[in-house]
Design an enzyme around this catalytic site. Sequence first.
Site, PDB file in Angstrom:
ATOM      1  CB  THR A 156       1.749 -12.180   1.070  1.00  0.00           C
ATOM      2  OG1 THR A 156       0.745 -12.817   0.269  1.00  0.00           O
ATOM      3  CG2 THR A 156       2.902 -11.715   0.181  1.00  0.00           C
ATOM      4  CE  LYS A 212       2.394  -2.708  -4.240  1.00  0.00           C
ATOM      5  NZ  LYS A 212       2.084  -2.262  -2.865  1.00  0.00           N
ATOM      6  N   GLY A 213       0.147   1.412  -7.270  1.00  0.00           N
ATOM      7  CA  GLY A 213      -0.825   1.586  -8.351  1.00  0.00           C
ATOM      8  C   GLY A 213      -0.684   2.962  -8.971  1.00  0.00           C
ATOM      9  CE  LYS A 214       0.810   9.945  -8.072  1.00  0.00           C
ATOM     10  NZ  LYS A 214       0.703  11.302  -7.591  1.00  0.00           N
ATOM     11  CD  GLN A 271       0.763  -9.035  -2.324  1.00  0.00           C
ATOM     12  OE1 GLN A 271       1.444  -9.704  -3.077  1.00  0.00           O
ATOM     13  NE2 GLN A 271      -0.493  -8.762  -2.603  1.00  0.00           N
ATOM     14  CB  THR A 327      -7.940  -5.969  -0.709  1.00  0.00           C
ATOM     15  OG1 THR A 327      -7.119  -5.585  -1.807  1.00  0.00           O
ATOM     16  CG2 THR A 327      -8.464  -7.379  -0.942  1.00  0.00           C
ATOM     17  CB  THR A 328      -9.738  -6.387   3.836  1.00  0.00           C
ATOM     18  OG1 THR A 328      -8.661  -5.571   4.324  1.00  0.00           O
ATOM     19  CG2 THR A 328      -9.176  -7.633   3.172  1.00  0.00           C
ATOM     20  N   GLY A 368      -4.412  -4.556  -3.690  1.00  0.00           N
ATOM     21  CA  GLY A 368      -5.407  -3.523  -3.969  1.00  0.00           C
ATOM     22  C   GLY A 368      -4.656  -2.283  -4.393  1.00  0.00           C
ATOM     23  CG  HIS A 369      -1.966  -2.290  -6.945  1.00  0.00           C
ATOM     24  ND1 HIS A 369      -1.045  -2.827  -7.801  1.00  0.00           N
ATOM     25  CD2 HIS A 369      -1.680  -2.802  -5.730  1.00  0.00           C
ATOM     26  CE1 HIS A 369      -0.238  -3.647  -7.126  1.00  0.00           C
ATOM     27  NE2 HIS A 369      -0.620  -3.648  -5.862  1.00  0.00           N
ATOM     28  CG  ASP A 420      -1.857  -1.224   1.223  1.00  0.00           C
ATOM     29  OD1 ASP A 420      -2.245  -1.684   0.135  1.00  0.00           O
ATOM     30  OD2 ASP A 420      -2.161  -1.741   2.324  1.00  0.00           O
ATOM     31  CD  GLU A 421       4.711  -0.486  -0.322  1.00  0.00           C
ATOM     32  OE1 GLU A 421       3.901  -0.762  -1.231  1.00  0.00           O
ATOM     33  OE2 GLU A 421       5.338  -1.348   0.319  1.00  0.00           O
ATOM     34  NE  ARG A 457      -7.470  -6.638   6.765  1.00  0.00           N
ATOM     35  CZ  ARG A 457      -6.520  -7.572   6.722  1.00  0.00           C
ATOM     36  NH1 ARG A 457      -6.233  -8.275   7.801  1.00  0.00           N
ATOM     37  NH2 ARG A 457      -5.844  -7.808   5.624  1.00  0.00           N
TER      38      ARG A 457
HETATM   39  P1  GDP Z   1      -0.706   0.148  -3.519  1.00  0.00           P
HETATM   40  O1  GDP Z   1      -1.284  -1.110  -2.991  1.00  0.00           O
HETATM   41  O2  GDP Z   1       0.762   0.259  -3.261  1.00  0.00           O
HETATM   42  O3  GDP Z   1      -1.031   0.394  -4.966  1.00  0.00           O
HETATM   43  O4  GDP Z   1      -1.377   1.324  -2.704  1.00  0.00           O
HETATM   44  P2  GDP Z   1      -2.956   1.488  -2.372  1.00  0.00           P
HETATM   45  O5  GDP Z   1      -3.638   1.918  -3.604  1.00  0.00           O
HETATM   46  O6  GDP Z   1      -3.472   0.297  -1.662  1.00  0.00           O
HETATM   47  O7  GDP Z   1      -2.907   2.629  -1.276  1.00  0.00           O
HETATM   48  C1  GDP Z   1      -2.359   3.879  -1.556  1.00  0.00           C
HETATM   49  C2  GDP Z   1      -3.443   4.947  -1.379  1.00  0.00           C
HETATM   50  O8  GDP Z   1      -2.833   6.226  -1.327  1.00  0.00           O
HETATM   51  C3  GDP Z   1      -4.414   5.018  -2.556  1.00  0.00           C
HETATM   52  O9  GDP Z   1      -5.668   5.402  -2.058  1.00  0.00           O
HETATM   53  C4  GDP Z   1      -3.845   6.131  -3.437  1.00  0.00           C
HETATM   54  O10 GDP Z   1      -4.827   6.796  -4.218  1.00  0.00           O
HETATM   55  C5  GDP Z   1      -3.276   7.058  -2.407  1.00  0.00           C
HETATM   56  N1  GDP Z   1      -2.088   7.813  -2.820  1.00  0.00           N
HETATM   57  C6  GDP Z   1      -1.067   7.429  -3.622  1.00  0.00           C
HETATM   58  N2  GDP Z   1      -0.125   8.406  -3.664  1.00  0.00           N
HETATM   59  C7  GDP Z   1      -0.569   9.406  -2.877  1.00  0.00           C
HETATM   60  C8  GDP Z   1      -0.022  10.667  -2.482  1.00  0.00           C
HETATM   61  O11 GDP Z   1       1.076  11.057  -2.855  1.00  0.00           O
HETATM   62  N3  GDP Z   1      -0.770  11.418  -1.608  1.00  0.00           N
HETATM   63  C9  GDP Z   1      -1.983  11.011  -1.153  1.00  0.00           C
HETATM   64  N4  GDP Z   1      -2.618  11.810  -0.300  1.00  0.00           N
HETATM   65  N5  GDP Z   1      -2.521   9.829  -1.492  1.00  0.00           N
HETATM   66  C10 GDP Z   1      -1.822   9.038  -2.339  1.00  0.00           C
HETATM   67  P1  IMO Z   2      -0.889  -4.332  -2.100  1.00  0.00           P
HETATM   68  O1  IMO Z   2      -0.438  -4.893  -3.435  1.00  0.00           O
HETATM   69  C1  IMO Z   2      -0.969  -4.678   2.232  1.00  0.00           C
HETATM   70  C2  IMO Z   2      -1.067  -8.731   3.905  1.00  0.00           C
HETATM   71  C3  IMO Z   2      -2.318  -9.166   4.644  1.00  0.00           C
HETATM   72  C4  IMO Z   2      -1.708 -10.115   5.657  1.00  0.00           C
HETATM   73  C5  IMO Z   2      -0.589 -10.779   4.876  1.00  0.00           C
HETATM   74  C6  IMO Z   2      -0.957 -12.148   4.312  1.00  0.00           C
HETATM   75  O2  IMO Z   2      -2.183  -3.600  -2.179  1.00  0.00           O
HETATM   76  O3  IMO Z   2       0.202  -3.553  -1.477  1.00  0.00           O
HETATM   77  P2  IMO Z   2      -2.498 -12.888   2.278  1.00  0.00           P
HETATM   78  O4  IMO Z   2      -3.956 -12.654   2.018  1.00  0.00           O
HETATM   79  O5  IMO Z   2      -1.601 -12.316   1.228  1.00  0.00           O
HETATM   80  O6  IMO Z   2      -2.152 -14.305   2.579  1.00  0.00           O
HETATM   81  O7  IMO Z   2      -2.205 -12.084   3.655  1.00  0.00           O
HETATM   82  O8  IMO Z   2      -0.266  -9.912   3.811  1.00  0.00           O
HETATM   83  N1  IMO Z   2      -1.281  -8.229   2.527  1.00  0.00           N
HETATM   84  C7  IMO Z   2      -1.203  -6.947   2.171  1.00  0.00           C
HETATM   85  N2  IMO Z   2      -1.014  -5.833   2.921  1.00  0.00           N
HETATM   86  N3  IMO Z   2      -1.084  -4.571   0.895  1.00  0.00           N
HETATM   87  C8  IMO Z   2      -1.259  -5.670   0.134  1.00  0.00           C
HETATM   88  O9  IMO Z   2      -1.211  -5.636  -1.217  1.00  0.00           O
HETATM   89  C9  IMO Z   2      -1.362  -6.928   0.771  1.00  0.00           C
HETATM   90  N4  IMO Z   2      -1.553  -8.199   0.342  1.00  0.00           N
HETATM   91  C10 IMO Z   2      -1.477  -8.989   1.418  1.00  0.00           C
HETATM   92  O10 IMO Z   2      -2.958  -8.069   5.233  1.00  0.00           O
HETATM   93  O11 IMO Z   2      -1.115  -9.371   6.701  1.00  0.00           O
HETATM   94 MG    MG Z   3      -2.865  -1.729  -1.784  1.00  0.00          MG
END
Ligand code: GDP
Ligand code: IMO
Ligand code: MG
Length: 433
Positions: A238, A16-18, A223, A299-300, A40-41, A13-14, A302
Site C-alpha cells: 500500500t 487489529k480491529g478486534k 494494513q 473492504t472488497t 477493513g477492521h 487482516d490480522e 475478495r
Molecule cells: P483487521 O483488518 O486486522 O482488523 O482484520 P479484519 O477485521 O479484516 O479480519 C479479521 C477477521 O477475523 C474479522 O472477521 C474478525 O472478526 C475475525 N477474528 C478476529 N480474531 C479472531 C479470532 O481469534 N478467531 C476467529 N475465528 N476470528 C477472529
Molecule cells: P486492513 O487494515 C489487507 C492491500 C490491497 C493491495 C495493496 C494495495 O484491513 O488490514 P491499496 O488499495 O492500499 O492501494 O492496495 O494493499 N490492502 C490490504 N490488504 N488488509 C488491508 O487493510 C489492506 N489495505 C490494503 O489488497 O494488495
Molecule cells: Mg481488514
Amino acid sequence: MPTLAIIGAQWGDEGKGKITDYLAEGADMVVRYQGGANAGHTIKIGEEVFALHLLPSGILRKDVMAVIGNGMVLDLDRLEEELEALKEKGISGENLKISDRVNIVLPYHRTLDGAQERSRGAKVVGTTGRGIGPCYADKISREGIRMGDLLDEELLRSRLDLVLPIKERFAASLGENLDIHREKLIAKLLEYGKKYEACVCDTSVLINDAIKAGKNVMFEGAQGTMLDIDYGTYPYVTSSNCTSAGICTGAGVPPSAVQEVVGIVKAYTTRVGAGPFVTELHDDIGETLLKNGGEFGTTTGRARRCGWLDLVVVRHAVRLNGLTSIALTKLDVLNGLSELKVCTAYEIDGEIVRNFPGNYRQLEKAVPVYETLAGWDNWTEKTSKLCAGGFEALPTKMKEYVAYIEKDIGVPVGIISVGKGRNETIDRRQNKW
Ligand code: GDP
Ligand code: IMO
Ligand code: MG
C-alpha cells in the site's frame, strides 16, 4: 503504560480491529495515523458486527476520543456512509476529531486508481480501488487537498486551480476523462468543511496534550508490516508506512511517545491482492483455512490467499516495529488440523535466508523451510467458557505452538485470541491499563 500501538505484523487482516476494541477498554483516545478506506477492521460486540474502514475502532466506546490523524487519507463520502451506518446501530460518532492536515481522497483519485491498475496489465497490484495510491502520490508531490483547505474557500479554489489541470492531463495520458464538474466539486467540499468544522483541529496538539496529561492513548495501525511502502513486498504494497515509524509523522508525536508496541499476528498467514507469498497453500489445507477462518476481505469481499505461519515475516515485523509483545489471533481456526507447519527460514538458490529479502524476484524463488508441530483437536466446549480458564486451560499442543513462536521471535505472546468476541480472548500481559 499510558501509550500503546497496535500494528499488523503480516499482510493486514490480522485482527487489529478486534484487538484494538478489546484494548480500548480503559483507553481515553484511539488514533488512526495512516491508510484510509482501504482498511477493513471488523469488530464483534455481542451479536452485533461492525466493519470500520476510516473510523478508529475507539469510536464504538462513547467515552473514548476517536482521532483521524494527519497521516491518513480521508474519503469524506465514505466517512458519511460509515457514520450513518453507526448511527443506525445507536452509535453517535460525536467523539470524533479530524486533523486539519489530513489529505482528502477526491473522486478523481478513485478513478485514477482504477486507470493505473488497468495500465499495469498483468502486473496489477490488486488495490482496493479506494484511491489510496493516487491520493498519497498527490500528497508527496504537493498536489493534495487537505481538510483545513475545506474551511477556507479562497484557499480551496486556488489549490484546485493549480491541481485539477494537472490531474486532467495525467488522466488523459491513461486514456481517462475525469469529467470534473469544478463548481459542483467545490460546493460539495465546502459543504463537508462546514459539516465537520467542529471536529477539525490540530490533532497533534490534542494527542500530545493527552499524553502529557497521563491519558491512555492508543495508536491503531491499518494494513500490515508487509504492506509498508518501504519495508513491505514492494511494489505489491500500500502507499503508506504501516510500521510503527508511521505513528510519528502520521499522528504528529515524537518516537518517545510510544511505549508499548503490540504486533497483531494471525496464527497462519493471509494476503489479499497480488505479490509474493512464500508460505501460500494451494491445497486442501489452504481451503480449510479460507473456509474456517472466513477469510474474505472486509473492504472488497475478495477471498484472501491463505498459508502457513511465516516467522521470517513475523521477525521482520518484530525488528521494524520494535514490538514489545504479540497478540496471536485466530488460533481457533487451526483446531482439528493434525499437524501444523511453521516457516522459520527461506531457501533461495541453495542458501538459507533468515531475514526477509527486499527483492521480489528473489522472493518468488524462495522455498519455505518448515518446522512441523503437532496440532490439537477440535474443542467441544464453548470458546468463551474455555477462555475463562485462562492460558493453562488451553489444549497442550496449542500452548506448545504459542511457546514455539515466542522462542523463535523473542517476544512474548501477551494476548491470545480464539474467537471474534471480546470474551474469546486470553490476556497474559504484565502491564495493563
Ligand atoms: P483487521 O483488518 O486486522 O482488523 O482484520 P479484519 O477485521 O479484516 O479480519 C479479521 C477477521 O477475523 C474479522 O472477521 C474478525 O472478526 C475475525 N477474528 C478476529 N480474531 C479472531 C479470532 O481469534 N478467531 C476467529 N475465528 N476470528 C477472529
Ligand atoms: P486492513 O487494515 C489487507 C492491500 C490491497 C493491495 C495493496 C494495495 O484491513 O488490514 P491499496 O488499495 O492500499 O492501494 O492496495 O494493499 N490492502 C490490504 N490488504 N488488509 C488491508 O487493510 C489492506 N489495505 C490494503 O489488497 O494488495
Ligand atoms: Mg481488514
